[in-house]
Design a protein around this motif. Structure first.
Motif, PDB file in Angstrom:
ATOM      1  N   VAL A   1      -3.273   1.574   3.049  1.00  0.00           N
ATOM      2  CA  VAL A   1      -2.143   1.316   2.162  1.00  0.00           C
ATOM      3  C   VAL A   1      -2.338   0.003   1.410  1.00  0.00           C
ATOM      4  CG1 VAL A   1       0.329   0.806   2.107  1.00  0.00           C
ATOM      5  CG2 VAL A   1      -0.522   2.689   3.526  1.00  0.00           C
TER       6      VAL A   1
ATOM      7  N   HIS B   1      -4.956  -0.288  -1.477  1.00  0.00           N
ATOM      8  CA  HIS B   1      -4.583   0.267  -2.778  1.00  0.00           C
ATOM      9  C   HIS B   1      -3.319  -0.365  -3.342  1.00  0.00           C
ATOM     10  CE1 HIS B   1      -7.603   3.281  -1.863  1.00  0.00           C
ATOM     11  NE2 HIS B   1      -7.484   3.747  -3.092  1.00  0.00           N
TER      12      HIS B   1
ATOM     13  N   LEU C   1      -0.337  -0.351  -2.174  1.00  0.00           N
ATOM     14  CA  LEU C   1       0.804   0.559  -2.072  1.00  0.00           C
ATOM     15  C   LEU C   1       1.892  -0.048  -1.194  1.00  0.00           C
ATOM     16  CD1 LEU C   1      -1.267   3.829  -1.568  1.00  0.00           C
ATOM     17  CD2 LEU C   1      -0.190   3.040  -3.675  1.00  0.00           C
ATOM     18  N   ASP C   2       3.065   0.545  -1.228  1.00  0.00           N
ATOM     19  CA  ASP C   2       4.217   0.036  -0.490  1.00  0.00           C
ATOM     20  C   ASP C   2       4.139   0.480   0.970  1.00  0.00           C
ATOM     21  OD1 ASP C   2       6.632  -0.905   0.381  1.00  0.00           O
ATOM     22  OD2 ASP C   2       7.848   0.584  -0.690  1.00  0.00           O
TER      23      ASP C   2
ATOM     24  N   THR D   1       2.673   8.323   0.082  1.00  0.00           N
ATOM     25  CA  THR D   1       1.856   7.123  -0.103  1.00  0.00           C
ATOM     26  C   THR D   1       0.433   7.296   0.402  1.00  0.00           C
ATOM     27  OG1 THR D   1       3.861   5.786   0.131  1.00  0.00           O
ATOM     28  CG2 THR D   1       1.749   4.651   0.324  1.00  0.00           C
TER      29      THR D   1
ATOM     30  N   GLY E   1       0.650   8.088  -7.753  1.00  0.00           N
ATOM     31  CA  GLY E   1       1.837   8.176  -6.924  1.00  0.00           C
ATOM     32  C   GLY E   1       2.768   9.287  -7.373  1.00  0.00           C
TER      33      GLY E   1
END
Length: 469
Positions: free
Chosen positions: A295, A298, A300-301, A312, A150
């Protein structure tokens, strides 16, 4: 500003162009739909609508959004296309013609002029953002996203923003492409471009959704988009749905008036408007199904806003098989969506000048250069002018341009269009353009007269209050 601008334009030579703008027509219903959907489906659809849906109630938000499209977006879209076809001219010319025909104030033409100028301002910074998407194509294609963290992804994005020369290069390439398409006219330029680019965009969307289904957490992504959560539907979420229903259909800028001016008789405006709204929503939801499974796969946000696309998602592509290829395809998709929208932003002001006797190629080039020059302020606001603030505010020049156009001028234009059609044009004239039965026609006019402008006004007030906070 508006009064002086009208005087200046009225002082220009009368139209002497051998082919009046109203004589140009879309060759088919399909061509108009592709152009209109291309105008609607832009960068905001690819990330903003899916993000808003997921964080504002999922399926519950979609239901509210569809209701807002029906009561706000569609009525104003129908109104703009009707003005274009009935007026047979550019946004300014069409409003001037109709105002004279129905004995309304000649100052209504200012609405068309301001809308076209607003579109030009939007294009100035829209081209810069589109340049970011283009810059990511070679980054992804050359494998530079493979295995990145990130922090590394954020560094790549910040490096792009900090490089004014690189940004100017992509900004220039994008504006040149837009100018080239618009300069070739309706049949040889815009129509030819959208009838190739929009099917290409659809194919890329399908490929990316299939990739997300194979490599991502597809069920989690679908649940994020569609699982209804009515507890998240507060006043802010409803206003967001109303605002996006208005903004997503490219109304308030004069683009649909300009495109409507090329619409042949016999094409149903209401049916076409419904098709445009449906395809626009379908593309936005498909983008969500392409993005969020990757997203979630993984961890992720998903609530990343603009960073979802440029920070992202590259991490997600970098950690998946074939991520370099599909990452490049995704940013190509963004570029295509941006081009079809950019063409619709430049066309209204070009059409205004063409009907006054100026050559289309010269107008497109000069206005494109003006737009490019204004766009430099947005480029520099991320680097050499990053410390420049207006009136002590925290917003950059880029932020102020976005606030002025998207939050103020755009909704004001939509309200004015609704009021013009709802109050200045008689029902009999509307019935001649809009093939609805008497009952449905009266219901539509009630929406245009009361509901749509009131709702857009609430969105405008909410945006202004948020900006002042």
């Amino acid at each position: 500003m508006s009064t002086n601008a009208v005087i200046t334009l009225d002082a220009l030579p009368p139209t002497t162009h051998t082919k009046p703008i109203s004589s140009q027509k879309w060759s088919s219903h399909f061509a108009f739909v592709m152009a209109a959907v291309g105008s609607a489906v832009g960068l905001g659809n690819i990330w903003k609508f899916p993000y808003m849906t997921g964080t504002s109630g999922g399926g519950a938000f979609v239901l509210v959004y569809l209701a807002c499209v029906a009561m706000i977006g569609l009525p104003i879209l129908i109104a703009e296309v009707t003005i274009g076809r009935a007026g047979g001219a550019s946004p300014m010319g069409a409003l001037r013609n109709l105002a004279a025909k129905y004995r309304a104030s000649r100052h209504w033409q200012i609405v068309g002029l301001v809308g076209a100028l607003t579109a030009l301002l939007v294009l100035s910074f829209y081209s810069v953002v589109a340049g970011w998407a283009l810059a990511y194509v070679p980054v992804a294609a050359t494998g530079k996203l493979a295995g990145i963290s990130g922090a590394a992804s954020e560094t790549i994005f910040n490096t792009i923003l900090a490089d004014p020369v690189g940004q100017i290069g992509w900004h220039t390439a994008f504006m040149a492409t837009t100018v080239l398409i618009v300069s070739r006219g309706i049949g040889g330029g815009i129509e030819r471009a959208v009838t190739w680019l929009m099917p290409m965009l659809a194919v890329l969307l399908v490929l990316l959704v299939a990739y997300a289904a194979a490599q991502g957490a597809f069920l989690d992504g679908a649940a994020f988009l569609f699982a209804p959560d009515f507890s998240a539907l507060g006043t802010e979420a409803v206003l967001s749905a109303a605002g996006h229903a208005f903004f997503t259909l490219s109304v308030g800028l004069g683009a649909m008036i300009a495109y409507g001016g090329y619409l042949p008789e016999g094409v149903s405006i209401p049916r076409t408007a419904i098709t445009i709204a449906a395809l626009d929503t379908l593309c936005a939801l498909a983008a969500g199904l392409a993005i969020f499974p990757l997203v979630f796969a993984h961890g992720l946000d998903p609530a990343g806003g603009p960073g979802l696309v440029f920070v992202t998602l590259p991490v997600a592509f970098g950690g998946m098989p074939g991520g370099d290829l599909f990452g490049a395809l995704f940013f190509i998709l963004l570029g295509i969506a941006a081009v079809t929208s950019a063409v619709a932003l430049l066309e209204p002001i070009v059409a205004t000048m063409v009907e006054r006797g100026f050559r289309r190629s010269s107008c497109a080039t000069m206005l494109g250069l003006l737009c490019w020059a204004i766009g430099l302020a947005s480029v520099f606001s991320f680097n050499v002018w990053s410390d420049v603030r207006i009136a002590g505010d925290e917003r950059t020049i880029f932020d102020w341009l976005n606030l002025l156009t998207s939050d103020i001028l755009l909704p004001l234009g939509g309200i004015a269009i609704a009021l013009f059609v709802g109050w200045a044009m008689p029902l009999r004239a509307l019935g001649g353009e809009i093939d609805l039965g008497p009952r449905w026609l009266r219901a539509w006019r009630a929406l245009v007269r009361y509901i749509a402008p009131a709702a857009v006004a609430m969105v405008l007030v909410s945006a202004l209050m948020g900006a002042a906070a």
